[in-house]
Structure formats: structure tokens, C-alpha cells
Design a protein around this motif. Structure first.
Motif, mmCIF file in Angstrom:
data_model
loop_
_atom_site.group_PDB
_atom_site.id
_atom_site.type_symbol
_atom_site.label_atom_id
_atom_site.label_comp_id
_atom_site.label_asym_id
_atom_site.label_seq_id
_atom_site.Cartn_x
_atom_site.Cartn_y
_atom_site.Cartn_z
ATOM 1 N N SER A 90 0.832 -1.208 0.000
ATOM 2 C CA SER A 90 0.000 0.000 0.000
ATOM 3 C C SER A 90 0.864 1.256 0.000
ATOM 4 N N TYR A 91 1.943 1.231 0.829
ATOM 5 C CA TYR A 91 2.773 2.423 0.952
ATOM 6 C C TYR A 91 3.519 2.719 -0.352
ATOM 7 N N PHE A 92 4.135 1.698 -0.936
ATOM 8 C CA PHE A 92 4.967 1.928 -2.118
ATOM 9 C C PHE A 92 4.146 2.099 -3.408
ATOM 10 N N PHE A 93 3.044 1.379 -3.534
ATOM 11 C CA PHE A 93 2.387 1.322 -4.843
ATOM 12 C C PHE A 93 0.992 1.926 -4.898
ATOM 13 N N LEU A 94 0.391 2.210 -3.756
ATOM 14 C CA LEU A 94 -0.920 2.848 -3.776
ATOM 15 C C LEU A 94 -0.838 4.325 -3.406
ATOM 16 N N THR A 95 0.326 4.757 -2.945
ATOM 17 C CA THR A 95 0.498 6.182 -2.615
ATOM 18 C C THR A 95 1.626 6.823 -3.406
ATOM 19 N N ARG A 96 2.446 6.006 -4.083
ATOM 20 C CA ARG A 96 3.568 6.517 -4.857
ATOM 21 C C ARG A 96 3.496 5.950 -6.268
ATOM 22 N N GLY A 97 4.241 6.549 -7.176
ATOM 23 C CA GLY A 97 4.250 6.072 -8.555
ATOM 24 C C GLY A 97 4.975 4.740 -8.683
ATOM 25 N N THR A 117 9.199 3.955 -8.344
ATOM 26 C CA THR A 117 9.568 3.130 -7.191
ATOM 27 C C THR A 117 10.368 1.907 -7.630
ATOM 28 N N HIS A 118 9.910 1.235 -8.685
ATOM 29 C CA HIS A 118 10.638 0.057 -9.181
ATOM 30 C C HIS A 118 12.025 0.443 -9.695
#
Length: 673
Positions: free
Chosen positions: A630-637, A641-642
Motif C-alpha cells: 500500500s505504501y509503495f504502490f498505492l500512494t507513490r508512482g 519506485t521500481h
């Protein structure tokens, strides 16, 4: 008047069966090298140009050598129509009708009339290497051997071709253009006798002014004196120095184009242009010629007196512009202008454009409906149109735009279809662990957002391009889990997979249709992995249990944590004093608090989305990972991130922890290639 269809039989790489090619106002032929693109353009040159028919124009099967051919035959047919689909005649089309109406074919009452022009050529082995070649041009007036009628050279000349080759020297072509096309443009002017006399008078005045110069007089005297030493023919006694010929044709050939203003006082000439601008100017001359011919047609239509016409020519009814690889010599930022100009040319009723290209930058600017895909199969060219969903279908616009966004799939040896941006980044990185050079092998990764995958399966099946699909399993999300399995099975069947084969159960029975229809309601996930592996046989793979982003968090969380700044990361309240602490700094004891369990439940719901499940099919560790998901992929691009995390992961570490699904995909890629 427009070319609408071309039929090739036994011509070059087109085999002995009729190959039917539908032609639009702008048609783009794409495919690998030596797939037959140039052959299509050359067929029109044989029909309407001055291209000579040679022995290599005749199709030779793979199991024969050219010198084994004793006799051979090919034919080319071109179909032309004069009316729009609604039966309305276009503004300038009646000019073509006037020339060809006697040879119209109408297949049924109320049908649109058309004409067919045919070239038949035959080859017989002779004493010379080229053999004996005979050819004839006809109208096709009805079906059968007696349905051919000879066509006059005048009628055939009413259809012109202008060919721009792929391997070209812009300087040489422009030299020819200024000597031919520009001359042809200027010759279209109705030069009245009074105009010619005025031009001659001005030239004589100029000659007299030049002759008055004392230096010129001395040069003239010396040349005449020396000339007499070499002959005694009274007809050529005097040698005069003149400015130029009074012959208008000669004068027109000496005219050239200049460009101004420049950064200097000197005007630029065509030779001063770079190769790219020379190519663009070549197209400009062709465009200008067609516009002038359009104007001439208008004068003829309104029956302007010959002496009063501005343009005094007998223009063709149709000009076909054949352009090979228009991207040659042109910088990428000018390709848009090239296509814009070609579309402008095709918009006229007296011209059409046919192009070949290897450039995705060109193809993405072409409507997919105007693309013709060519490939070689067993020594013969196979040509296919791009089939899009029904226009009223929501998928139509999506698929059309996706094809234009990723035109490289046309040129691929293999396509990997993924759900979205994450797959576009991660799949190539994983494949490179097992395959050295994806670009050389022609492997393309095309993200489709998980939508309308079935339409891309149909497209790639039709073009005979092998493909692999990686979908999200989305277990416990709405429509996910068994719903994804059901969707994939049904689309495989719709695309021609044997139903009894894909639905075969372990006890050799076939899953009933009623059971398949209710598969999305199944709650027991005990057998879902077996169905996943079954679908991998048909090149359909799943990021399990959720999606590719969740896979990466599960396998490489430590590297994603390395992307965090000092004050980043999800927070949790750990006591009644509202003290907060970051999740990755919690002790084992703090992870037993109610607050931590509530945080997990909240992030599970976020990850599985509004209408998703409670996460009962996920393990305790998987649920905990959903906090970071949730933190990395639902609030950030996701892409950023990858990319940040991949900077910290070496190929060795990537290979050690690679998700097994990517290992299996890499093995299948090698097998398919």
C-alpha cells in the motif's frame, strides 16, 4: 477516382494463389526485410510506370532454382472506383469518369461501378539469360477468358506513378526533380505567343548590353579570329557571345529554386540544403505538381477556352505516390511533418500515397486500419490487414490507441503482453538474466493495462506473431482469482484453442459448460494453482497471488526499503500517548499490538480494493507485506519506485530471488523463438 484493390498472382514473392490487397488513400506496408513490401510498389510501376519486366519478376517456388523455370506467368490486377460508399461522386471524380466510363463494371443493380486494369506477363526459356518475356495490358470487362479488352496507351497513361526509392541520393534526385518535376510544373503554364515574344525581346536586349562591354568585344574578336583558323565554312563564319538561348524549353530547364531570407545576404540554393531538407523539398515539388494538376482539372471541367487557360496540360486522372521508407534522411522531429504532408497529398481526389516503413515513429502516426502487415511463410508473402474491434465497441478506441502507442509489436519476433507500466520495466530486466539481447531477437514488451487483452490476442494470432501474456491473478479482488482463470479460458477458446483440451480434468473428463460459467464464484482455491499451470501451456502466465508489484515486495523488500529517505515510511501509533513509530522500526513485541493488527487489516482492504475480500486466502506474512504494498504502490508512482529499487539490486541478487513465474516465461520465450 481511387485505387481500391490490388491482386497479385505469381508475381515475385507472391505465390500462385491470388493475393488480394485492399488499398486506402494512404496505405502503409510494414514487415521485416525481404517480406515483399517493395514488390507491392513495383507491381504498380509495372502496371503504370516505365519499369521493365524481367525474369526475376516471376515467382519461383523454394524447391526450384531460377534456371529450372522453362515457362512461367504472372498477372497483376488493379481495381479503381469512382464513387464514395454513399454513392456520391466526389468533386473531381467526374474527370476520371469521363475517361473510363465505357469500361465500367457493375456487379449488381445499384452497385458502384469500377474498372479493372490487368497486366499479363509470360516467360519462356530462351537463348539469353533473361529468356523470352511477353506482356499485355487489358481492361477486365467481365469474368472469363473472353472478358479482356485491350487498353490504349493513352488510357493507361491517365494513371501515373511517382516512385521514391528507399536507397536514395537526395542531391541526385533533386537534380532530376528540378530538371523533370520542376520543368514539368513550369511546362504546365499556358505560355501565350505574346509572352514568348516579350521574353525573346528581353533576352536580345540583354545580349546587346553584354556585347557593349569592351572586354566582351575583345573576347568576341579573338574567338572569331581563332575560329576561322580551324575551318572555312561560310555558314559558321561568325562566333558571337550571347547570354542564352531564346528557346523557352531551354530557358525553363535552367530555372532553379532559391530560398530566402538567409543569415547571409546570399540566397540558399537547393544544393545548400542538408539531405533531410532535400528529401522534404522533393516531396514539396511532388505536392506542388499534384496541386497544379488539380487546378488544371478544374479549368477543364468548367470548359475554359484553351487560349485563356492559365495551365495548358492534359493531366492524369490519378497519380500514385510510392514512397519507400519516408523516414530516410529525416530527423525524428520532422517525421510528423513528413506524414502530415503525405496525408495532405492523399486528401486530394487525384492522388494516393503508398508507403513502406520500418520506423515505429512513422507507423504510430498511421491509422491502424491503413496498415498492411507482410511476412514470409515458406517462401511466399502473406499480407494481412489490422483487424480492430467493432467501432462502436469501447475497446475500439483503446486498442487503436494502444497499437499506435506501441507500433514495435508489428516488427516483433515475439511479444510479451503485460498488465501495465510495472511489467514494462520489470519483464525486460528479468528476461535479460536469461537472454542476452532482447532487441536483436525482436522481443517487445507491450503493457496493456489489463484491458481488452482478448483483442490483442486476436490481432497477434492474425499476424502470426507469437506472444506470451502475463496477467495479475488478483486473488480476492473483484473479478480476480477464479474470475481471471475463467476469462483466460474463455478467450483462449474464442481464439481457436481446442475446448476439450483446455478443459480436460485429471480424471480425463471435460469440465462442463455450466461449471465453467460459474467458475468465478468458486471460493475454494485448492486447485487454482493447477489451473494456472495448465494455462501456461497456452502461454498465459499469472503474477500470483496478487500482481507483479506484490511479487516484488515479497521477494525484494529490503531493496525497496533502501529507497526510503530518513523520515519516510508508514507510521503507527504504538501507545496511549500517541507516540508514533515507523513500521520497519517496530520490535517483535510492538508487532503484537492491536494497533499493528488494525493497520494490517486496513492495508489488506486497501490492497484488495473496495469490493474485494478480507484476505482469508493470504498467509500472515503476505498480509503484513500489504502494508508496504500500500505504501509503495498505492500512494507513490509504481514505475519510479521500481526503478529506484532496481538500482540497488545486482543481477546476481535478482537471479537468486527471481520469482519462478519469470524463470518459466524466459524458458518459454527461448522455446518460441
Amino acid at each position: 477516382m481511387k485505387l481500391t484493390k490490388l491482386i497479385l498472382n505469381n508475381y515475385r514473392s507472391f505465390g500462385p494463389n491470388d493475393t488480394i490487397i485492399n488499398i486506402s488513400d494512404l496505405t502503409a506496408f510494414i514487415g521485416h526485410n525481404s517480406s515483399g513490401k517493395t514488390a507491392v510498389l513495383s507491381a504498380l510501376q509495372k502496371l503504370f510506370g516505365d519499369s521493365k519486366i524481367i525474369s526475376s519478376d516471376f515467382y519461383i517456388p523454394l524447391d526450384k532454382k531460377s534456371d529450372e523455370s522453362v515457362d512461367n506467368h504472372f498477372y497483376i490486377e488493379a481495381y479503381f472506383e469512382f464513387f464514395d460508399d454513399d454513392g456520391e461522386v466526389a468533386e473531381e471524380d467526374d474527370y476520371g469518369i469521363a475517361h473510363y466510363f465505357e469500361n465500367f463494371i457493375v456487379e449488381h443493380p445499384g452497385g458502384n461501378p469500377y474498372i479493372v486494369i490487368r497486366l499479363d506477363a509470360s516467360f519462356k526459356k530462351g537463348s539469353s539469360p533473361e529468356g523470352i518475356i511477353d506482356y499485355k495490358y487489358h481492361y477486365v470487362v467481365n469474368k472469363g477468358e473472353d472478358g479482356l479488352k485491350p487498353i490504349s496507351a493513352h488510357d493507361r497513361d491517365k494513371i501515373k506513378v511517382i516512385y521514391i526509392p528507399a536507397v536514395r541520393n537526395p542531391s541526385e534526385q533533386l537534380k532530376n526533380a528540378t530538371g523533370t518535376i520542376l520543368w514539368r510544373i513550369l511546362k504546365q503554364i499556358n505560355w501565350k505567343q505574346l509572352d514568348k515574344e516579350k521574353i525573346n525581346e528581353k533576352i536580345e536586349e540583354l545580349d546587346k548590353e553584354v556585347a557593349k562591354q569592351s572586354g566582351v568585344a575583345i573576347v568576341k574578336k579573338i574567338v572569331s579570329s581563332q575560329w576561322k583558323n580551324y575551318h572555312n565554312d561560310s555558314r559558321y563564319n561568325e562566333a558571337n557571345i550571347k547570354f542564352g538561348s531564346s528557346d523557352l524549353d531551354v530557358i525553363l530547364k535552367k530555372l532553379e529554386v532559391e530560398f530566402s531570407p538567409s543569415h547571409t545576404e546570399k540566397a540558399f540554393k537547393v544544393d545548400d540544403l542538408g539531405d533531410g531538407l532535400k528529401s522534404l523539398f522533393y516531396l514539396t515539388l511532388i505536392d506542388s505538381l499534384l496541386e497544379l494538376e488539380n487546378e488544371a482539372i478544374k479549368e477543364i471541367k468548367i470548359q475554359v477556352n484553351v487560349d485563356e487557360r492559365v495551365l495548358n496540360i492534359d493531366p492524369p486522372a490519378l497519380t500514385l505516390i510510392l514512397v519507400e521508407e519516408p523516414e530516410n534522411h529525416v530527423s525524428p522531429h520532422l517525421l510528423g511533418k513528413v506524414i502530415k504532408n503525405l496525408k495532405n497529398i492523399r486528401s486530394r481526389n487525384n492522388s494516393q500515397v503508398l508507403i513502406t516503413s520500418h520506423s515505429p515513429s512513422i507507423i504510430k502516426r498511421i491509422d491502424p486500419k491503413e496498415v498492411r502487415h507482410l511476412r514470409i511463410d515458406n517462401g511466399k508473402t502473406i499480407i494481412k490487414e489490422i483487424v480492430l474491434p467493432e467501432k462502436q465497441d469501447e475497446a475500439y478506441k483503446y486498442v487503436k490507441e494502444a497499437i499506435k502507442a506501441y507500433p514495435e509489436l508489428y516488427f516483433s519476433s515475439l511479444v510479451v503482453l503485460g498488465e501495465g507500466d510495472s511489467e514494462e520495466i520489470l519483464i525486460p530486466r528479468f528476461l535479460r538474466l536469461y537472454i542476452d539481447d532482447l532487441d536483436t531477437l525482436g522481443i517487445s514488451v507491450v503493457p496493456l493495462g489489463g484491458r481488452h487483452v482478448n483483442h490483442f490476442w486476436k490481432l497477434l494470432n492474425q499476424l502470426d506473431i507469437p506472444f506470451i501474456t502475463l496477467l495479475d491473478l488478483d486473488k480476492e479482488r473483484e473479478g480476480g482469482g477464479w474470475g481471471r482463470i475463467k476469462y483466460s479460458i474463455k478467450q483462449l477458446i474464442e481464439n481457436g484453442t481446442d475446448k476439450n483440451e483446455v478443459l480436460l480434468l485429471a480424471d480425463n473428463s471435460i469440465l462442463e459448460d455450466s461449471r465453467l460459467e460459474e467458475m468465478h464464484t468458486w471460493e475454494d482455491y485448492k486447485y487454482i494453482n493447477g489451473w494456472r499451470r495448465r494455462l501456461e501451456v497456452y502461454n498465459v502466465y499469472f503474477s500470483s497471488p496478487l500482481d507483479i508489484d506484490f511479487l516484488m515486495i515479497r521477494k525484494f523488500l529490503d531493496y525497496y526499503l533502501m529507497t526510503l529517505e530518513k523520515n519516510e515510511g508508514p507510521l503507527i501509533k504504538i501507545n496511549e500517548h500517541d507516540k508514533q513509530k515507523r513500521i520497519h522500526e517496530l520490535t517483535d513485541e510492538e508487532k503484537q499490538t492491536i494497533a499493528y493488527q488494525e493497520r494490517i487489516e486496513g492495508d489488506v482492504k486497501r490492497a484488495l480494493k473496495e469490493k474485494g475480500g478480507e484476505g482469508h486466502t493470504y498467509s500472515k506474512e503476505q498480509k503484513e507485506s500489504m502494508i508496504w504494498y500500500s505504501y509503495f504502490f498505492l500512494t507513490r508512482g509504481k514505475p519510479v519506485t521500481h526503478l529506484q529499487a532496481l538500482n540497488y539490486i545486482t543481477d546476481e541478487n535478482l537471479k537468486v530471488n527471481v520469482p519462478k513465474v519469470f524463470t518459466r516465461i524466459a524458458e518459454k520465450v527461448k522455446l518460441l523463438l
